[in-house]
Design a protein around this motif. Sequence first.
Motif, mmCIF file in Angstrom:
data_model
loop_
_atom_site.group_PDB
_atom_site.id
_atom_site.type_symbol
_atom_site.label_atom_id
_atom_site.label_comp_id
_atom_site.label_asym_id
_atom_site.label_seq_id
_atom_site.Cartn_x
_atom_site.Cartn_y
_atom_site.Cartn_z
ATOM 1 N N GLU A 196 -12.445 17.177 15.062
ATOM 2 C CA GLU A 196 -13.318 15.976 14.618
ATOM 3 C C GLU A 196 -14.822 16.135 14.693
ATOM 4 O OE1 GLU A 196 -11.799 12.526 16.473
ATOM 5 O OE2 GLU A 196 -9.846 12.622 15.608
ATOM 6 N N GLU A 215 -15.820 18.561 12.171
ATOM 7 C CA GLU A 215 -15.907 18.121 10.844
ATOM 8 C C GLU A 215 -16.842 17.311 10.477
ATOM 9 O OE1 GLU A 215 -12.096 16.454 10.618
ATOM 10 O OE2 GLU A 215 -11.037 17.997 10.031
ATOM 11 N N ALA A 216 -17.489 16.483 11.726
ATOM 12 C CA ALA A 216 -18.627 15.539 11.621
ATOM 13 C C ALA A 216 -19.905 16.413 11.456
ATOM 14 C CB ALA A 216 -18.573 14.569 12.842
ATOM 15 N N ARG A 217 -20.052 17.424 12.228
ATOM 16 C CA ARG A 217 -21.313 18.497 11.957
ATOM 17 C C ARG A 217 -21.226 18.960 10.738
ATOM 18 N NH1 ARG A 217 -20.952 22.411 16.706
ATOM 19 N NH2 ARG A 217 -22.405 23.462 15.481
ATOM 20 N N VAL A 218 -20.189 19.269 9.897
ATOM 21 C CA VAL A 218 -20.108 19.839 8.713
ATOM 22 C C VAL A 218 -20.402 18.891 7.752
ATOM 23 C CG1 VAL A 218 -18.659 20.627 6.669
ATOM 24 C CG2 VAL A 218 -18.376 21.698 9.204
ATOM 25 N N ARG A 219 -19.985 17.646 7.715
ATOM 26 C CA ARG A 219 -20.517 16.437 7.030
ATOM 27 C C ARG A 219 -21.798 16.247 6.952
ATOM 28 N NH1 ARG A 219 -15.605 14.221 8.699
ATOM 29 N NH2 ARG A 219 -16.831 12.986 10.286
ATOM 30 N N GLU A 220 -22.410 16.332 8.155
ATOM 31 C CA GLU A 220 -23.966 16.029 8.488
ATOM 32 C C GLU A 220 -24.797 17.208 7.752
ATOM 33 O OE1 GLU A 220 -27.170 13.936 9.885
ATOM 34 O OE2 GLU A 220 -25.050 13.306 9.583
ATOM 35 N N ASN A 247 -23.822 18.926 5.436
ATOM 36 C CA ASN A 247 -23.808 18.767 3.854
ATOM 37 C C ASN A 247 -24.669 17.819 3.393
ATOM 38 O OD1 ASN A 247 -22.029 20.895 3.559
ATOM 39 N ND2 ASN A 247 -20.204 19.476 3.429
ATOM 40 N N ARG A 248 -24.836 16.758 4.126
ATOM 41 C CA ARG A 248 -25.644 15.553 3.886
ATOM 42 C C ARG A 248 -27.179 16.038 3.759
ATOM 43 N NH1 ARG A 248 -28.400 10.966 5.978
ATOM 44 N NH2 ARG A 248 -28.116 11.980 8.110
ATOM 45 N N ARG A 253 -28.184 18.493 0.774
ATOM 46 C CA ARG A 253 -28.136 17.873 -0.491
ATOM 47 C C ARG A 253 -29.731 17.234 -0.836
ATOM 48 N NH1 ARG A 253 -23.805 13.689 -0.003
ATOM 49 N NH2 ARG A 253 -22.435 15.497 0.938
#
Length: 52
Positions: free
Chosen positions: A36, A39-44, A46-47, A50
């Motif tokens: 988890e 996954e949170a670090r990857v989402r951050e 990716n954000r 962008r």
Amino acid sequence: MRDEVAGEWLRDDDGFVRAFVRFDDAYGEWYRVRREGLEARVREMNRWSRWN
């Protein structure tokens, strides 16, 4: 149980340190928390990518 990679204690919802009887249970919980977090670090990341 302590997550030696992150240096944090695994705690339950009440804030108490988690205790496990079986290694398999402890490892499964550690793996879930670690996944988890990754996954949170990857989402951050990716954000941020962008916007850069």
